[in-house]
Design an enzyme around this catalytic site. Structure first.
Site, PDB file in Angstrom:
ATOM      1  N   HIS A  78      26.833   8.941  57.916  1.00  0.00           N
ATOM      2  CA  HIS A  78      27.207   9.592  59.176  1.00  0.00           C
ATOM      3  C   HIS A  78      27.096  11.101  58.984  1.00  0.00           C
ATOM      4  O   HIS A  78      27.565  11.650  57.984  1.00  0.00           O
ATOM      5  CB  HIS A  78      28.630   9.173  59.542  1.00  0.00           C
ATOM      6  CG  HIS A  78      29.211   9.936  60.696  1.00  0.00           C
ATOM      7  ND1 HIS A  78      28.504  10.177  61.855  1.00  0.00           N
ATOM      8  CD2 HIS A  78      30.435  10.517  60.870  1.00  0.00           C
ATOM      9  CE1 HIS A  78      29.274  10.870  62.684  1.00  0.00           C
ATOM     10  NE2 HIS A  78      30.437  11.093  62.108  1.00  0.00           N
ATOM     11  N   CYS A 135      32.966   7.172  65.379  1.00  0.00           N
ATOM     12  CA  CYS A 135      31.668   7.457  64.761  1.00  0.00           C
ATOM     13  C   CYS A 135      31.190   6.307  63.879  1.00  0.00           C
ATOM     14  O   CYS A 135      30.048   6.324  63.424  1.00  0.00           O
ATOM     15  CB  CYS A 135      31.744   8.729  63.931  1.00  0.00           C
ATOM     16  SG  CYS A 135      32.313  10.150  64.854  1.00  0.00           S
ATOM     17  N   ASN A 140      27.447  16.662  64.761  1.00  0.00           N
ATOM     18  CA  ASN A 140      28.018  15.314  64.713  1.00  0.00           C
ATOM     19  C   ASN A 140      27.836  14.646  66.085  1.00  0.00           C
ATOM     20  O   ASN A 140      28.501  15.009  67.043  1.00  0.00           O
ATOM     21  CB  ASN A 140      29.502  15.434  64.339  1.00  0.00           C
ATOM     22  CG  ASN A 140      30.206  14.096  64.294  1.00  0.00           C
ATOM     23  OD1 ASN A 140      29.668  13.071  64.712  1.00  0.00           O
ATOM     24  ND2 ASN A 140      31.431  14.117  63.789  1.00  0.00           N
TER      25      ASN A 140
HETATM   26  O1  UT7 Z   1      33.123  11.981  62.823  1.00  0.00           O
HETATM   27  C1  UT7 Z   1      34.415  12.362  62.454  1.00  0.00           C
HETATM   28  C2  UT7 Z   1      34.705  13.682  63.093  1.00  0.00           C
HETATM   29  N1  UT7 Z   1      35.416  14.659  62.352  1.00  0.00           N
HETATM   30  C3  UT7 Z   1      35.007  15.244  61.216  1.00  0.00           C
HETATM   31  O2  UT7 Z   1      34.078  14.876  60.572  1.00  0.00           O
HETATM   32  C4  UT7 Z   1      35.797  16.443  60.795  1.00  0.00           C
HETATM   33  C5  UT7 Z   1      36.138  16.464  59.340  1.00  0.00           C
HETATM   34  N2  UT7 Z   1      36.675  17.803  58.992  1.00  0.00           N
HETATM   35  C6  UT7 Z   1      35.841  18.841  58.728  1.00  0.00           C
HETATM   36  O3  UT7 Z   1      34.628  18.699  58.759  1.00  0.00           O
HETATM   37  C7  UT7 Z   1      36.481  20.151  58.355  1.00  0.00           C
HETATM   38  O4  UT7 Z   1      37.866  19.958  58.157  1.00  0.00           O
HETATM   39  C8  UT7 Z   1      36.253  21.278  59.411  1.00  0.00           C
HETATM   40  C9  UT7 Z   1      34.800  21.699  59.394  1.00  0.00           C
HETATM   41  C10 UT7 Z   1      36.673  20.801  60.784  1.00  0.00           C
HETATM   42  C11 UT7 Z   1      37.094  22.504  59.045  1.00  0.00           C
HETATM   43  O5  UT7 Z   1      36.777  22.942  57.739  1.00  0.00           O
HETATM   44  P1  UT7 Z   1      37.963  23.269  56.705  1.00  0.00           P
HETATM   45  O6  UT7 Z   1      37.316  23.760  55.478  1.00  0.00           O
HETATM   46  O7  UT7 Z   1      38.818  22.040  56.612  1.00  0.00           O
HETATM   47  O8  UT7 Z   1      38.691  24.469  57.422  1.00  0.00           O
HETATM   48  P2  UT7 Z   1      40.192  24.571  57.918  1.00  0.00           P
HETATM   49  O9  UT7 Z   1      40.435  23.651  59.063  1.00  0.00           O
HETATM   50  O10 UT7 Z   1      41.088  24.432  56.714  1.00  0.00           O
HETATM   51  O11 UT7 Z   1      40.237  26.033  58.451  1.00  0.00           O
HETATM   52  C12 UT7 Z   1      40.015  27.152  57.586  1.00  0.00           C
HETATM   53  C13 UT7 Z   1      40.098  28.434  58.383  1.00  0.00           C
HETATM   54  C14 UT7 Z   1      41.300  28.501  59.324  1.00  0.00           C
HETATM   55  O12 UT7 Z   1      41.759  29.828  59.317  1.00  0.00           O
HETATM   56  P3  UT7 Z   1      43.091  30.223  58.499  1.00  0.00           P
HETATM   57  O13 UT7 Z   1      44.172  29.371  59.076  1.00  0.00           O
HETATM   58  O14 UT7 Z   1      42.784  29.888  57.070  1.00  0.00           O
HETATM   59  O15 UT7 Z   1      43.228  31.668  58.767  1.00  0.00           O
HETATM   60  C15 UT7 Z   1      40.707  28.204  60.670  1.00  0.00           C
HETATM   61  O16 UT7 Z   1      41.423  28.802  61.731  1.00  0.00           O
HETATM   62  O17 UT7 Z   1      38.945  28.542  59.237  1.00  0.00           O
HETATM   63  C16 UT7 Z   1      39.355  28.812  60.576  1.00  0.00           C
HETATM   64  N3  UT7 Z   1      38.398  28.216  61.482  1.00  0.00           N
HETATM   65  C17 UT7 Z   1      37.296  28.864  61.912  1.00  0.00           C
HETATM   66  N4  UT7 Z   1      36.839  30.095  61.692  1.00  0.00           N
HETATM   67  C18 UT7 Z   1      35.673  30.459  62.275  1.00  0.00           C
HETATM   68  C19 UT7 Z   1      38.389  26.966  62.004  1.00  0.00           C
HETATM   69  N5  UT7 Z   1      37.320  26.797  62.780  1.00  0.00           N
HETATM   70  C20 UT7 Z   1      36.621  27.961  62.745  1.00  0.00           C
HETATM   71  C21 UT7 Z   1      35.428  28.398  63.339  1.00  0.00           C
HETATM   72  N6  UT7 Z   1      34.986  29.643  63.070  1.00  0.00           N
HETATM   73  N7  UT7 Z   1      34.673  27.588  64.149  1.00  0.00           N
END
Ligand code: UT7
Length: 334
Positions: free
Chosen positions: A252, A113, A282
């Protein structure tokens, strides 16, 4: 040394809109989760017959028209992408053919990205060194083709599109400083396992589940929050500016929480920060180019304004550009 500036901008977005409500029907997610965790409401998805070269060419044509430059005046095309149409020829060569830019060299660049920032920095140095006179920079990605649509942790994040700009010599202002970095030890935080030549034919060219995006979301998030601020401050230092000088900050567009954290670190209020992540998600290498093009169209960028563009991505990579927006008067046509 000759200075380089942006002469014109353009973008291309596929027509098909995929909303959070659509995703609720595909995976176990909710509009509420996606909105609060990412800021994304909808994203664009390329049609099955759209190619990266098609989207890139559409954005490039808009940038050429905006710059009032013809395709045969372009002498370098740089396409930043992680989803090239083919291993070779380079997508930039396919774009060259579509544009009829027969006087141009062409190559692709892969920096996740951060690709648009890397390409813009390369274009500036091509102009400054005298190697090139008119450079077309394009960021394009069709991530929907490598998205695992059954993985809710990644499929809600990404979208397709292309952003472009024409870079040429300017008499003052223009690109003031660039900064790029990489940390390959973080390569396993965001990757697609199947490389074109990584697997021998006996293993199959696209082994099941190996051609999708894998991401350690939380680790990438923490890296992004740190590096967006660090890279912006470093490029400001190189340009001899401080964050109060920023008229518009164009980060970004990956996640509104990452954008907000970077803006907070720089002490910027919302009128100085460009956001369109809610509309497109994104779009990888396309994101900053699309955002810049929209910001110009919305009248949020005026001659004399100082901008900071900053990105991070797979690699891991990061990069930032500080520039002073130039008007038609500052174009160096000599
Ligand atoms: O250009 C570079 C590309 N990448 C990025 O920019 C990604 C950078 N990372 C992020 O933006 C964030 O880490 C995410 C948006 C991907 C995730 O947010 P988070 O606040 O870090 O959530 P998490 O991964 O810690 O997940 C929290 C909970 C989990 O459940 P448990 O384990 O706490 O029960 C996930 O399973 O949210 C759950 N979860 C979802 N729930 C509903 C993960 N994805 C989803 C979803 N819908 N789509």
């Amino acid at each position: 040394m000759r200075k380089a500036g942006i002469w014109g901008v353009g973008r291309a977005l596929p027509e098909r809109v995929l909303t959070n409500a659509d995703l609720e029907r595909m995976v176990d997610t909710s509009d509420e989760w996606i909105t609060t965790r990412t800021g994304i409401k909808e994203r664009r998805i390329a049609a099955s017959n759209d190619t990266a070269a098609d989207l890139a060419s559409e954005a490039a044509k808009a940038a050429l028209a905006d710059a009032d430059v013809t395709a045969d005046e372009i002498d370098m095309i740089i396409v930043a992408t992680v989803t090239p149409d083919m291993p070779f020829p380079a997508t930039s060569c396919l774009v060259q053919a579509q544009l009829g830019a027969q006087n141009s060299a062409a190559f692709d660049l892969s920096a996740g990205c951060s690709g648009f920032i890397y390409a813009l920095a390369m274009a500036a140095s091509c102009i400054e060194s005298g190697l090139s006179r008119r450079v077309l920079v394009i960021g394009v990605d069709i991530l929907s083709r490598i998205t695992d649509w059954s993985d809710r942790t990644t499929c809600v994040l990404f979208g397709d599109g292309a952003g472009a700009c024409v870079v040429g010599p300017v008499s003052r202002g223009g690109i003031l400083a660039t900064y790029m970095g990489a940390d390959g030890t973080g390569g396993d935080k965001l990757y697609v396992p199947t490389a074109y030549f990584r697997y021998s034919p006996s293993e199959g060219t696209r082994p099941a589940k190996k051609h999708h995006i894998y991401m350690a979301g939380n680790e990438v998030f923490k890296f992004a929050v740190r590096i967006m601020g660090d890279a912006s401050l470093e490029v400001l230092r190189r340009a001899g500016l401080s964050s109060e000088d920023i008229a518009l900050f164009i980060p970004h567009q990956a996640n509104i929480r990452i954008i907000d954290a970077a803006a907070k670190r720089l002490g910027l209020s919302s009128e100085h920060v460009f956001v369109n992540v809610h509309k497109y998600g994104n779009t990888s290498a396309a994101s900053i180019g699309i955002a810049l093009s929209e910001a110009v169209d919305q009248g949020r960028v005026n001659p004399g304004d100082r901008l900071v563009l900053v990105g991070f991505g797979a690699g891991l990579t990061w990069g930032a550009v500080a520039l002073e927006w130039t008007g038609i008067k500052e174009r160096d046509l000599a």
